[in-house]
Structures are given as C-alpha cells and as structure tokens.
Design a protein around this motif. Sequence first.
Motif, PDB file in Angstrom:
ATOM      1  N   ALA A  37       0.838  -1.206   0.000  1.00  0.00           N
ATOM      2  CA  ALA A  37       0.000   0.000   0.000  1.00  0.00           C
ATOM      3  C   ALA A  37       0.870   1.253   0.000  1.00  0.00           C
ATOM      4  CB  ALA A  37      -0.932   0.004   1.199  1.00  0.00           C
ATOM      5  N   VAL A  38       0.457   2.221  -0.809  1.00  0.00           N
ATOM      6  CA  VAL A  38       1.209   3.466  -0.942  1.00  0.00           C
ATOM      7  C   VAL A  38       0.661   4.529   0.001  1.00  0.00           C
ATOM      8  CG1 VAL A  38       1.849   5.314  -2.541  1.00  0.00           C
ATOM      9  CG2 VAL A  38       1.783   2.933  -3.323  1.00  0.00           C
ATOM     10  N   PRO A  66      -0.185  -0.277  -5.992  1.00  0.00           N
ATOM     11  CA  PRO A  66       0.226  -0.518  -7.375  1.00  0.00           C
ATOM     12  C   PRO A  66      -0.921  -1.220  -8.108  1.00  0.00           C
ATOM     13  CG  PRO A  66       1.927  -1.231  -5.836  1.00  0.00           C
ATOM     14  CD  PRO A  66       0.704  -0.898  -5.021  1.00  0.00           C
ATOM     15  N   GLY A  67      -1.199  -0.793  -9.296  1.00  0.00           N
ATOM     16  CA  GLY A  67      -2.356  -1.335 -10.016  1.00  0.00           C
ATOM     17  C   GLY A  67      -3.568  -0.478  -9.708  1.00  0.00           C
ATOM     18  N   ILE A 100      -9.221  -6.108  -0.537  1.00  0.00           N
ATOM     19  CA  ILE A 100      -7.792  -6.387  -0.726  1.00  0.00           C
ATOM     20  C   ILE A 100      -7.589  -7.871  -1.019  1.00  0.00           C
ATOM     21  CG2 ILE A 100      -5.544  -6.505   0.436  1.00  0.00           C
ATOM     22  CD1 ILE A 100      -6.422  -3.942   1.985  1.00  0.00           C
ATOM     23  N   LYS A 101      -8.231  -8.733  -0.222  1.00  0.00           N
ATOM     24  CA  LYS A 101      -8.115 -10.181  -0.431  1.00  0.00           C
ATOM     25  C   LYS A 101      -8.659 -10.577  -1.801  1.00  0.00           C
ATOM     26  CE  LYS A 101      -8.548 -11.561   4.417  1.00  0.00           C
ATOM     27  NZ  LYS A 101      -9.419 -12.235   5.388  1.00  0.00           N
ATOM     28  N   HIS A 114       4.845  -1.480 -13.746  1.00  0.00           N
ATOM     29  CA  HIS A 114       5.450  -0.351 -13.044  1.00  0.00           C
ATOM     30  C   HIS A 114       6.230   0.464 -14.062  1.00  0.00           C
ATOM     31  CE1 HIS A 114       4.513  -1.797  -9.012  1.00  0.00           C
ATOM     32  NE2 HIS A 114       4.785  -3.002  -9.473  1.00  0.00           N
ATOM     33  N   HIS A 115       6.080   1.761 -14.011  1.00  0.00           N
ATOM     34  CA  HIS A 115       6.822   2.626 -14.920  1.00  0.00           C
ATOM     35  C   HIS A 115       8.184   2.943 -14.323  1.00  0.00           C
ATOM     36  CE1 HIS A 115       3.396   3.242 -17.512  1.00  0.00           C
ATOM     37  NE2 HIS A 115       2.656   3.421 -16.441  1.00  0.00           N
TER      38      HIS A 115
END
Length: 184
Positions: A37-38, A66-67, A100-101, A114-115
């Motif tokens: 998680a960001v 991400p995503g 999340i699951k 991912h960039h």
Amino acid sequence: MMQREPIISWRNVPRSEAVEEIIHKRIEAVERFCPEAVGLRITLDAPQKPRHAARGFDVRLHLDVPGPDLDVARIVRHGHAADDIILAVNATFTALEKRIKETSRIMGGQEVKHHPVILHGEIVELEPELGYGFVRADDGREVYFQKDGLVTGAWDDLALGARLRFREQDGEKGPFAVDVAPAP
C-alpha cells in the motif's frame, strides 16, 4: 508501512481521539494485509445536521496501491450517534480488507506494470547523422538513446552537454533510454 502518511478528513463530524485510535489500529491491519500500500485517505462525514440519535455517518476509504486503487464506502444510520461512527469505521475497514483479499486473488500471478523512474543526465556522445547518442545519467552510468526515443524537442537541437530527462529500459545489448526529452 505506507509510503505516504494516511490522511483522515473529518466533515461535519467533531474530531475524536477514541475514533482516531480505532482508525490507526485498523490502518495497521491494512498494512499487514497489503504491505505494498502506498497511501490511504479516510473521510468521515455526517451529511445531515447533528441530532442525538440516528444521526448517521458515511465513511469512505481510498487505498493507493500498485495497479488499480481501491475505494470502499459504508453508511451507518441507526443506533446512538457515538456508536454509529465506530460501527461505520469498522464496517468500512472490514470491507476494505475483503476487497484487498479479493483483488489479490483476482490479480493472482498477474504482474502489475510499473513505470521506470524518470532520470536526468547530459549528452556525452552524439551521432546526429546516424540518429543515436549516449547520455551520462546523474548517477554516472552511460545510457544509449536513439532519435526515435525523443518524445519532445527537435533532434537537430540536441548538442553535447545538453541536459535530458528519460526513462531507462533494459535491452539485449544493455540499457537504453526511452521517453527522451530535453530537461527544463
């Protein structure tokens, strides 16, 4: 631990240390469920005017991952107002954990794109007629680039020592630059 500090917004709801403590405990659980998680934005809202009973609360969570990001909202409109906000917070976090699951199961072995980060450097070799050159990144590595990798600016305006920004990719013969542009 999340890369960004979680943000809690209180709208038409008086800030409560007890509720905030519950939120922080639930955030810790989310971090265990989703270590990638960001960031997390929490919004607590009471859309109607305050009353003593059956006030109702809306809780919204937006988890940056991400995503695809995850959004969950729950509304609780029964019981005593002090209990409703705690019910709403817990119900919303429980729903987020389920999402999340579910998302992890659905994405399974899929790799999230991912960039590469944007790098900067200066041109150390340039072959204008052949359409290629080398840029020395600020970390000292030299990276190959081609005329067709230039996304802004004119090829003819490039010169030795000019600053560029670019993304690095691995190729068969080593790293090369893509999304090349003159640095501002």
